[in-house]
Write an enzyme that holds these catalytic residues in place. Structure first.
Site, short mmCIF file in Angstrom:
data_model
loop_
_atom_site.label_atom_id
_atom_site.label_comp_id
_atom_site.label_asym_id
_atom_site.label_seq_id
_atom_site.Cartn_x
_atom_site.Cartn_y
_atom_site.Cartn_z
CE LYS A 1 -3.94 1.90 2.75
NZ LYS A 1 -5.04 1.68 3.91
CB SER B 1 -7.94 3.74 2.96
OG SER B 1 -7.19 2.96 4.17
CB SER C 1 -8.28 1.02 5.91
OG SER C 1 -8.99 1.96 6.09
#
Lengths: 499, 95
Positions: free
Chosen positions: A80, A155, A179
């Site tokens: 990420k 997210s 997330s």
């Protein structure tokens, strides 16, 4: 090869690598090929590094040839884009960092590198991890591989979509208020949120310092365990990371309240978790009347599977559940406003000509560099922390947080683990929620609690439900454990299975 | 409760964010609506309850006070993206 190498799990890839049936280079090239063919459509990856990845794969192959054993040696993954990766762009999916090159590796990334995992590139996210759909990315939304008209969740949407689309063997995500778990649930993969303090936050761009965690997104629970073993552990560079001794101490205190669980702690690891007499709590607040029947049925079905294997289902109550969102959405923006104050635009970022003095420079750079959700949260937080409002908002929220934590503490005296839906519904359509920030905040309703209490939680695929456009979309079931019972939670997850 | 335009402008200034007129109006509505929602907490009886400072359970985490220099390449990289003059990062004038 009849199997597509990029569809392998860590375990299967490991077997084949160690037997010499495949090489890390072949595995890496298969992933890169998949990224090349589907990333344009999905937009899961923000940056890909084929040459670097192949170089790392060759090094891993050399290490394997010397007879070195390592669970992640030669396994390709995506990271990420909110974790620092030395020498590579780390943008947090924000315009303000669009060309920013990280000068060092996050500890989690460093540990993966030392273990020989191969970094393929960085994945898309909601800007600075602010969001539940990846629609807040400054670089476009990530589409759900199961239905391109729907979001991948957020997210960590890019990481979840990439794993579901077989662009990598595993991915790293981060979870502050759901997330990792929610996008895993939307994309039909496994998402593990470790206990707060289990994995070092060094090199993770801070969002909510008191709940942020780094965790794996994988295709199997066993794979999630492997990644957690490699990335977890005390780090001198993160004062909130827990030592083995501290973890043992906390677990002993918790076990004193739960003798059955203590029994299991003494069991050998290889025997796996015995379900006989294990108590699984179903909190009534997470199964309210308005929960969609199809979602409830799938989740209860998973609970019943545990019951068939000897576990006891217990109705419990977590009365302060409904305050989870308001608490989270005061604490989070407050901590964000502080953590994002460092982004002054000096030395990187969008350089705004026309700013006459330093104040102007800050305001213009930040005003133009940050997206609207980020600005919304910074302002909410600034307001909540400002003189005259601190007690009524931030302090009050942290006090109600204590009550939410107490709910869980009391529950874990009655039961060993808690089972809930991960999300009230499957992935929604792109654009469906983005006009109402509050509606988007309510997405976190089932996942916030474990974040505020720092508990380990995992989302597993529970089946699929039919959506309005006749697509069958994944639904996740969430298991929550007591603090630092991450590996025991994983054992329970293995029993439920990977899909 | 509805935040006033001046309050939004003040918050924006504190946050060092330059906002357009449309943004000021948009955030005024959105922040007001969110604050109304989170105000539900004012109904919760928290008498005698301590606020949570942290969930890690750790206390007094210390380390030896020894100096470890960053790798020169890392320092160079960290400073490489800005405008440098005589080894210092150049910024706009303060006053």
């Amino acid at each position: 090869m009849s199997i597509n190498l990029n569809e392998l799990t860590i375990k299967l890839a490991r077997e084949k690598l160690d037997k010499g049936e495949i090489s890390s280079l072949e595995l890496t090239e298969a992933c890169l090929k998949e990224i090349e063919s589907s990333n344009k459509e999905l937009n899961a990856c923000l940056s890909v590094y084929p040459d670097l990845a192949k170089e790392e794969a060759r090094l891993a192959d050399k290490r394997i040839k010397t007879g070195e054993k390592g669970e992640l040696l030669g396994i390709p993954y995506l990271c990420k884009d909110i974790l620092m990766t030395k020498g590579l762009k780390t943008t947090a999916a924000s315009k303000i960092l669009k060309d920013y090159i990280a000068p060092y590796d996050a500890t989690a990334v460093k540990r993966l590198k030392e273990a020989g995992a191969v970094l393929l590139g960085k994945t898309n996210l909601d800007e600075f991890a602010h969001g539940a759909s990846t629609e807040n990315s400054a670089f476009g939304v990530t589409k759900n591989p199961h239905d391109l008209s729907r979001v991948a969740g957020g997210s960590s949407g890019g990481s979840a979509a990439a794993v579901a689309a077989n662009m990598c063997i595993f991915a790293l995500g981060t979870d502050t208020g759901g997330s990792i778990r929610q996008p895993a649930s939307f994309c039909g993969v496994i998402g593990l949120k470790p206990s707060y303090g289990q994995v070092s936050r060094f090199g993770l761009m801070s969002m909510t310092s008191s709940t942020d965690v780094v965790g794996p997104i994988t295709r199997t629970v066993a794979d999630a365990e492997i990644v957690l073993r490699v990335i977890s552990g005390e780090d001198e560079k993160d004062a909130t990371s827990a030592s083995k001794a501290h973890i043992r101490e906390i677990k002993e205190v918790i076990s004193q309240a739960s003798p059955l669980l203590a029994e299991r702690l003494k069991q050998e690891k290889n025997k796996g978790l015995s379900l006989k007499g294990l108590k699984i709590g179903l909190p009534k607040e997470y199964f309210a009347k308005d929960l969609k029947k199809e979602v409830k049925d799938l989740v209860i079905n998973r609970a019943n599977k545990l019951k068939e294997m000897g576990a006891e289902l217990v109705d419990i109550s977590l009365p302060y559940t409904k305050y989870g969102i308001p608490v989270y959405y005061i604490i989070t923006p407050s901590e964000i406003s502080s953590n994002l104050a460092r982004f002054d635009g000096i030395g990187w970022g969008t350089n705004q000509e026309g700013a006459n003095n330093l104040q102007d420079f800050y305001q213009v750079n930040r005003g133009l560099g940050f997206g609207s959700e980020t600005k919304r949260r910074i302002m909410l937080g600034t307001y909540a922390l400002s003189a005259g409002y601190y007690d009524a908002y931030y302090k009050k929220a942290q006090t109600v947080r204590t009550l939410i934590i107490d709910d869980f503490n009391k529950a874990f005296k009655q039961v060993d683990f808690i089972l809930t839906p991960t999300s009230p519904h499957p992935a929604f359509k792109i654009g469906e929620q983005s006009n109402d920030p509050l509606a988007m905040y309510l997405e976190d309703i089932f996942v916030t609690g474990a974040s505020l209490a720092g508990l380990p939680a995992i989302s597993l695929p529970a089946g699929r439900v039919e959506t309005s456009n006749k697509k069958m979309m994944p639904i996740g079931v969430q298991l929550i454990g007591p603090r630092f019972f991450d590996f025991e939670l994983i054992e329970l997850g293995k029993v439920l299975g990977d899909n | 409760m509805k935040l006033k335009k001046e309050e939004i402008e003040h918050i924006a200034k504190l946050s060092r964010l330059k906002l357009s007129d449309e943004e000021i109006d948009k955030y005024r509505h959105e922040l007001s609506s969110i604050l109304n929602y989170v105000n539900a907490l004012s109904q919760v009886d928290t008498k005698g309850v301590d606020p949570t400072a942290q969930v890690s359970g750790l206390k007094d985490v210390f380390r030896e006070d020894r100096v470890i220099s960053w790798e020169e390449s890392e320092v160079a990289s960290a400073l490489s993206q800005g405008e440098l003059e005589k080894g210092n990062v150049k910024v706009k004038r303060v006053l």
